[in-house]
Design an enzyme around this catalytic site. Structure first.
Site, PDB file in Angstrom:
ATOM      1  N   VAL A  11       0.830  -1.205   0.000  1.00  0.00           N
ATOM      2  CA  VAL A  11       0.000   0.000   0.000  1.00  0.00           C
ATOM      3  C   VAL A  11       0.863   1.252   0.000  1.00  0.00           C
ATOM      4  CG1 VAL A  11      -1.712   1.325   1.300  1.00  0.00           C
ATOM      5  CG2 VAL A  11      -1.937  -1.154   1.119  1.00  0.00           C
ATOM      6  N   GLU A 151      -7.560   2.195   0.980  1.00  0.00           N
ATOM      7  CA  GLU A 151      -7.224   1.973  -0.420  1.00  0.00           C
ATOM      8  C   GLU A 151      -8.066   0.829  -0.978  1.00  0.00           C
ATOM      9  OE1 GLU A 151      -5.598  -0.827  -1.671  1.00  0.00           O
ATOM     10  OE2 GLU A 151      -5.329  -1.832   0.256  1.00  0.00           O
ATOM     11  N   CYS A 263      -5.936  -9.401   1.465  1.00  0.00           N
ATOM     12  CA  CYS A 263      -7.107  -8.642   1.904  1.00  0.00           C
ATOM     13  C   CYS A 263      -8.270  -9.516   2.377  1.00  0.00           C
ATOM     14  CB  CYS A 263      -7.585  -7.722   0.781  1.00  0.00           C
ATOM     15  SG  CYS A 263      -6.429  -6.406   0.365  1.00  0.00           S
ATOM     16  N   LYS A 324      -3.630 -14.887  -7.180  1.00  0.00           N
ATOM     17  CA  LYS A 324      -4.271 -14.395  -8.396  1.00  0.00           C
ATOM     18  C   LYS A 324      -3.159 -14.091  -9.406  1.00  0.00           C
ATOM     19  CE  LYS A 324      -5.708 -10.118  -8.595  1.00  0.00           C
ATOM     20  NZ  LYS A 324      -6.379  -8.830  -8.334  1.00  0.00           N
TER      21      LYS A 324
END
Length: 446
Positions: A11, A151, A263, A324
């Site tokens: 981040v 974010e 997340c 991913k």
């Protein structure tokens, strides 16, 4: 504007580089001096498409710099971003705020002028209040406002998400911060529609609510895929029908081996714990967490079943390790649970991932990490697609068929065409697909 960013993780570094790229003067701060040295030389510690070039360009322009100490940077800053880690706390699943609190106290000591302190880290509801109180105790004379600005950057697409956000959520409880935020985001919110001002606690909860809702969509379609297999329906058709409803939308409606990453797992756990702390249980979120954990083990069993119920002594080729595509992040990746479960029943694993090999080597043991997909498939009893990197969509399956001991494919992302693989002689199993009527001589995998 002059911006100081505390923390150079995902981040912090992405936000700092992107703010520099739109014209602000940014200093990113980290206590790890070796990391600061690497970053100052343009060496980015993780993979994010386009980030290394952006860091290099803005270092060269002088808009971006890195420092191991915050004293001068914070003293000169108009805005300070707290972008440190908030890992899952052992025991209850809540976000660990040790680093946030430490950053807040240190920032307060060095404030010299009016400063807007923005919490970018994902934090539980009420953290902004705690941060403000800690800072005022640390430096009663400091002139500042604490803002929540979570974010919503997607790994693998973060630079585009920053430049073209669908919304910028800013939680403020003091109107002094509003013009500063408007100036900060002016380069990417010219129409003003992307800036959404809320209360500070609302912004903190919005971040968790958004990730939990998306995680629920993932678990929902995974359960629908299982039902499709039982009923003879096709999850691809069901997903299309659902996604065309504008109230639902098509994203996050592709079945898979369960969600992972930095997340969804930790944010669902934290939201569930917040619900318990406030006496408002998050039952759907708790169910989502349980479904996702069960999913990973079910995928390992699916592979075992496809191999006839026994993988002991058999080589399984795994394509894709990251949670991913377009990232090197393996945090809570389904591949880890699947591989460890297969190893636990005696399988040997050969794996390939375009970016995830190095971090995987620190996590997974007794795995053969291969240079390409074809090396992984050589002499394998089964080929398992876990992560849908684009490179896997154009594999030469004639070559793979010729090299495998037994031509089986378990496609945990439904990216391959079952009829094509069948025609080449593979036994194929996807997710939520109707039973394939194999030609005579081919085994139907139940």
């Amino acid at each position: 504007m002059r911006i100081a960013v505390v923390g150079t993780g995902y981040v912090g570094l992405v936000s700092g580089a992107c703010f520099a790229n739109v014209g602000h003067l940014v200093t990113c701060i980290d206590l790890d001096e070796s990391r600061i040295t690497d970053l100052s030389n343009g060496k980015v510690p993780f993979f994010e498409p386009g980030l290394d070039a952006m860091v290099a360009e803005n270092l060269g322009s002088g808009r971006l710099s890195f420092a191991p100490d915050m004293a001068q940077s914070v003293a000169n800053a108009d805005v300070v971003l707290i972008a440190v880690g908030t890992p899952t706390r052992r025991g209850d699943g809540q976000a660990e705020l040790t680093y946030v609190h430490a950053a807040a106290k240190a920032i307060a000591v060095h404030i010299r002028n009016f400063t807007v302190v923005i919490t970018k880290s994902t934090v539980p509801v009420g953290t902004g209040d705690e941060v403000e109180q800690m800072m005022r105790r640390a430096n009663p004379a400091a002139d500042f406002v604490v803002v929540s600005n979570p974010e919503f950057l997607r790994q693998g697409n973060a630079i585009k998400d920053f430049a073209y956000p669908d919304r910028i959520i800013v939680g403020i409880d003091d109107a002094q911060a509003k013009p500063v935020i408007e100036q900060l985001y002016a380069p990417i919110s010219e129409d003003g529609n992307r800036l959404v001002f809320t209360g500070r606690r609302s912004a903190e909860l919005t971040k968790y609510a958004a990730n939990a809702f998306l995680a629920m969509k993932v678990s929902f379609i995974n359960e629908i895929a299982d039902l499709c297999e039982k009923t003879g329906a096709d999850v691809r058709d069901v997903s299309l029908g659902l996604g065309l409803d504008p109230r639902i939308g098509p994203k996050f409606l592709a079945p898979g081996p369960g969600f992972g990453g930095s997340c969804f797992p930790k944010d669902t756990l934290a939201l569930a714990q917040t619900g318990r702390e406030f006496g408002s249980p998050m039952r759907l979120v708790e169910a989502t967490i349980a479904i996702n954990e069960q999913r990973k083990h079910a995928m390992a069993q699916r592979i075992i079943d496809t191999c006839g119920g026994d993988v002991h002594g058999k080589k399984i080729a795994v394509l894709g390790l990251t949670f991913k595509p377009n990232t090197d992040d393996l945090r809570d990746a389904s591949s880890i649970a699947i591989i460890e479960a297969l190893q636990g029943v005696g399988a040997s694993i050969a794996a390939y991932d375009p970016q995830g090999t190095r971090p995987a080597q620190a996590i997974l043991h007794d795995v053969e990490f291969c240079a390409d997909p074809y090396a992984a498939a050589n002499n394998a009893e089964c080929l398992v697609l876990v992560t849908e990197w684009d490179i896997f969509r154009s594999l030469d399956f004639n070559r793979i068929h010729a090299s495998m001991t037994s031509p089986r494919v378990v496609d945990l992302r439904n990216i391959f065409d079952p009829s094509v693989l069948q025609s080449l002689g593979f036994r194929y199993r996807g997710l939520g697909l109707p039973e394939i009527k194999y030609q005579p001589g081919f085994e139907v995998t139940e």
